[in-house]
Design a protein around this motif. Structure first.
Motif, mmCIF file in Angstrom:
data_model
loop_
_atom_site.group_PDB
_atom_site.id
_atom_site.type_symbol
_atom_site.label_atom_id
_atom_site.label_comp_id
_atom_site.label_asym_id
_atom_site.label_seq_id
_atom_site.Cartn_x
_atom_site.Cartn_y
_atom_site.Cartn_z
ATOM 1 N N GLU A 101 0.821 -1.214 0.000
ATOM 2 C CA GLU A 101 0.000 0.000 0.000
ATOM 3 C C GLU A 101 0.851 1.260 0.000
ATOM 4 N N MET A 102 0.393 2.250 -0.785
ATOM 5 C CA MET A 102 1.057 3.541 -0.859
ATOM 6 C C MET A 102 0.009 4.638 -0.725
ATOM 7 N N ARG A 103 0.475 5.868 -0.539
ATOM 8 C CA ARG A 103 -0.438 7.001 -0.441
ATOM 9 C C ARG A 103 -0.444 7.779 -1.742
ATOM 10 N N LEU A 104 -1.640 8.143 -2.162
ATOM 11 C CA LEU A 104 -1.780 8.943 -3.373
ATOM 12 C C LEU A 104 -0.991 10.243 -3.251
ATOM 13 N N PRO A 105 -0.364 10.663 -4.343
ATOM 14 C CA PRO A 105 -0.572 10.199 -5.721
ATOM 15 C C PRO A 105 0.229 8.967 -6.126
ATOM 16 N N MET A 106 0.958 8.353 -5.182
ATOM 17 C CA MET A 106 1.680 7.125 -5.498
ATOM 18 C C MET A 106 0.723 5.943 -5.435
ATOM 19 N N VAL A 107 0.899 5.002 -6.339
ATOM 20 C CA VAL A 107 0.069 3.798 -6.361
ATOM 21 C C VAL A 107 0.978 2.578 -6.487
ATOM 22 N N PRO A 108 0.496 1.406 -6.069
ATOM 23 C CA PRO A 108 1.305 0.189 -6.205
ATOM 24 C C PRO A 108 1.694 -0.071 -7.656
ATOM 25 N N VAL A 109 2.754 -0.839 -7.841
ATOM 26 C CA VAL A 109 3.238 -1.135 -9.188
ATOM 27 C C VAL A 109 2.199 -1.924 -9.957
ATOM 28 N N SER A 110 2.289 -1.884 -11.261
ATOM 29 C CA SER A 110 1.363 -2.605 -12.128
ATOM 30 C C SER A 110 1.497 -4.113 -11.906
ATOM 31 N N ALA A 111 0.469 -4.829 -12.301
ATOM 32 C CA ALA A 111 0.500 -6.289 -12.169
ATOM 33 C C ALA A 111 1.655 -6.883 -12.969
ATOM 34 N N ALA A 112 1.909 -6.329 -14.150
ATOM 35 C CA ALA A 112 3.002 -6.837 -14.985
ATOM 36 C C ALA A 112 4.351 -6.640 -14.301
ATOM 37 N N ASN A 113 4.546 -5.480 -13.707
ATOM 38 C CA ASN A 113 5.821 -5.224 -13.031
ATOM 39 C C ASN A 113 5.931 -5.996 -11.722
ATOM 40 N N ARG A 114 4.804 -6.233 -11.075
ATOM 41 C CA ARG A 114 4.837 -7.072 -9.878
ATOM 42 C C ARG A 114 5.305 -8.483 -10.240
ATOM 43 N N ASP A 115 4.815 -8.991 -11.362
ATOM 44 C CA ASP A 115 5.243 -10.311 -11.815
ATOM 45 C C ASP A 115 6.732 -10.301 -12.173
ATOM 46 N N ARG A 116 7.175 -9.241 -12.811
ATOM 47 C CA ARG A 116 8.610 -9.121 -13.124
ATOM 48 C C ARG A 116 9.437 -9.137 -11.853
ATOM 49 N N LEU A 117 8.980 -8.398 -10.843
ATOM 50 C CA LEU A 117 9.704 -8.331 -9.577
ATOM 51 C C LEU A 117 9.718 -9.677 -8.871
ATOM 52 N N ALA A 118 8.625 -10.424 -8.998
ATOM 53 C CA ALA A 118 8.586 -11.755 -8.384
ATOM 54 C C ALA A 118 9.679 -12.642 -8.977
ATOM 55 N N GLY A 119 9.848 -12.573 -10.292
ATOM 56 C CA GLY A 119 10.897 -13.341 -10.944
ATOM 57 C C GLY A 119 12.285 -12.884 -10.521
ATOM 58 N N ILE A 120 12.479 -11.571 -10.481
ATOM 59 C CA ILE A 120 13.775 -11.014 -10.075
ATOM 60 C C ILE A 120 14.103 -11.417 -8.640
ATOM 61 N N LEU A 121 13.118 -11.293 -7.761
ATOM 62 C CA LEU A 121 13.331 -11.615 -6.352
ATOM 63 C C LEU A 121 13.630 -13.098 -6.171
ATOM 64 N N GLY A 122 12.911 -13.956 -6.897
ATOM 65 C CA GLY A 122 13.161 -15.388 -6.809
ATOM 66 C C GLY A 122 14.569 -15.740 -7.241
ATOM 67 N N ARG A 123 15.021 -15.146 -8.332
ATOM 68 C CA ARG A 123 16.392 -15.405 -8.802
ATOM 69 C C ARG A 123 17.418 -14.897 -7.804
#
Length: 305
Positions: free
Chosen positions: A271-293
Motif C-alpha cells: 500500500e502507498m499514499r496517493l498520488p503514489m500507487v502500487p506497481v502494475s501487475a506486470a511489473n509485480r510479476d517481473r519483480l517476483a521473478g527477479i526476487l526469486g532469482r
C-alpha cells in the motif's frame, strides 16, 4: 572528522513506511527495522523519499523517527529525513527530528521551486543554523530538477560546522571526483544509487544510503564490508549478485517496487499514499521473478563463502 567518517560509514537503509488501510503499519515497520539491525546496517533513515515523507503528517513523521530511535537503541545511527521545498518548514522538520531523538538529518534540495545555487546556500544555511545535529545534504536532480554544485558544497562547509556530508544521487560517478576536488576530505560522501555503491566507494565515498537494503540488507552490508577489508573480488561478486534486484527497484517510481518486493517477501504490504500507487501487475510479476532469482543466487553465494 575521523569520528564523523566512522559514524557515517557503511550501509544506511532508506526505510519504507508500511501502510495498512491508510494508516502506518507499525508492526511491519518494527519488523523491517529489526531485519536491518540484525544484518548489521550502520544507519537507519526514516521519513525520507523512500518513506513517502511528502505524504506523512508531522505527527506521523515524529512518531516514526522516535520509534526508529527506540528500536535502534544505539545499534545504528538514525538519520531522519527533514527536507521540504519551504525553508521555514524545513527548519521546523529539523527541529522536530532533533526533538524526536535523531542523530543526524538528511535534507533534500527544494523541489519544484528550483532555487539558484545562492538560494541553496541560503536554504541549507538556515536549516544548519537551526540544529546542532550533523546535516547530510541530498542532491537528487531526477526528483528535484536541481543539483548541488561542488562549489556550493564547499561554500556551505566553510560557513556551517553542522553540514558534514552529502547523499549524491545524480547517477554519475564523476560527481565524486568533482566534489572531492572542491571539498577535499571535509565532505563525507554517500552513494544515493545502489547500483553505483561500489564505484562510489572506489572513488572516495564512505557509504551508501540504500533502497535495496530494505529487501537485501545482508548482501549490501557484506558488499561494503568486503570493499573496506580490501577484498575487491568479493565486493565485485556481491555487486553483481544484487545488480538485477537493484535495477528492479526502479522499474517504477520509488518506493513502489521496493514495497512490492517487501510484499512478495511477506514483510510489509504494498500500500502507498496517493498520488503514489502500487506497481502494475506486470511489473509485480517481473519483480517476483527477479526476487526469486536473487534469493536463489544469494543462498548459493553464501554457501560458497
Amino acid at each position: 572528522m575521523h569520528d564523523l567518517n566512522r559514524r557515517f560509514s557503511g550501509v544506511f537503509t532508506a526505510l519504507v513506511t508500511p501502510f495498512k488501510d491508510g494508516t502506518i503499519d507499525f508492526e511491519a515497520f518494527d519488523t523491517l527495522v529489526e531485519l536491518q539491525l540484525e544484518a548489521g546496517v550502520a544507519g537507519l533513515v526514516p521519513v525520507g523519499t523512500t518513506g513517502e515523507a511528502a505524504t506523512l503528517s508531522e505527527e506521523e513523521a515524529d512518531a516514526l523517527i522516535a520509534r526508529t530511535v527506540k528500536l535502534a537503541a544505539g545499534r545504528a545511527l538514525v538519520m531522519a529525513g527533514a527536507g521540504s521545498n519551504d525553508t521555514k518548514k524545513t527548519i521546523d522538520k529539523v527541529k522536530r527530528a532533533e526533538k524526536a531523538g535523531a542523530d543526524a538529518v538528511l535534507i533534500v534540495t527544494p523541489y519544484y521551486n528550483k532555487p539558484t545555487q545562492a538560494g541553496l546556500i541560503a536554504h541549507y544555511g538556515a536549516a544548519a543554523e537551526a540544529t546542532s545535529l550533523p546535516v547530510m545534504l541530498y542532491s537528487v536532480p531526477g526528483r528535484c530538477g536541481i543539483e548541488i554544485a561542488p562549489e556550493t558544497c564547499a561554500a556551505l562547509l566553510d560557513r556551517h560546522d553542522t553540514i558534514v556530508a552529502i547523499k549524491e544521487a545524480g547517477g554519475s560517478a564523476a560527481r565524486i571526483t568533482q566534489l572531492r576536488a572542491a571539498c577535499g576530505d571535509r565532505l563525507i560522501i554517500h552513494s544515493g544509487d545502489d547500483g553505483l555503491a561500489l564505484p562510489f566507494l572506489s572513488l572516495g565515498a564512505v557509504g551508501v544510503t540504500s533502497v535495496v537494503a530494505n529487501v537485501a540488507p545482508r548482501e549490501m552490508v557484506q558488499l561494503v564490508e568486503a570493499w573496506r577489508s580490501g577484498d575487491t573480488a568479493r565486493a565485485l561478486a556481491l555487486h553483481e549478485l544484487i545488480a538485477e534486484l537493484t535495477d528492479g527497484m526502479f522499474i517504477e517510481s520509488n518506493p513502489g517496487p521496493v514495497k512490492a518486493a517487501l510484499a512478495l517477501s511477506n514483510l510489509a504490504g504494498p500500500e502507498m499514499r496517493l498520488p503514489m500507487v502500487p506497481v502494475s501487475a506486470a511489473n509485480r510479476d517481473r519483480l517476483a521473478g527477479i526476487l526469486g532469482r536473487f534469493v536463489s543466487a544469494s543462498a548459493a553465494f553464501q554457501e560458497m563463502r
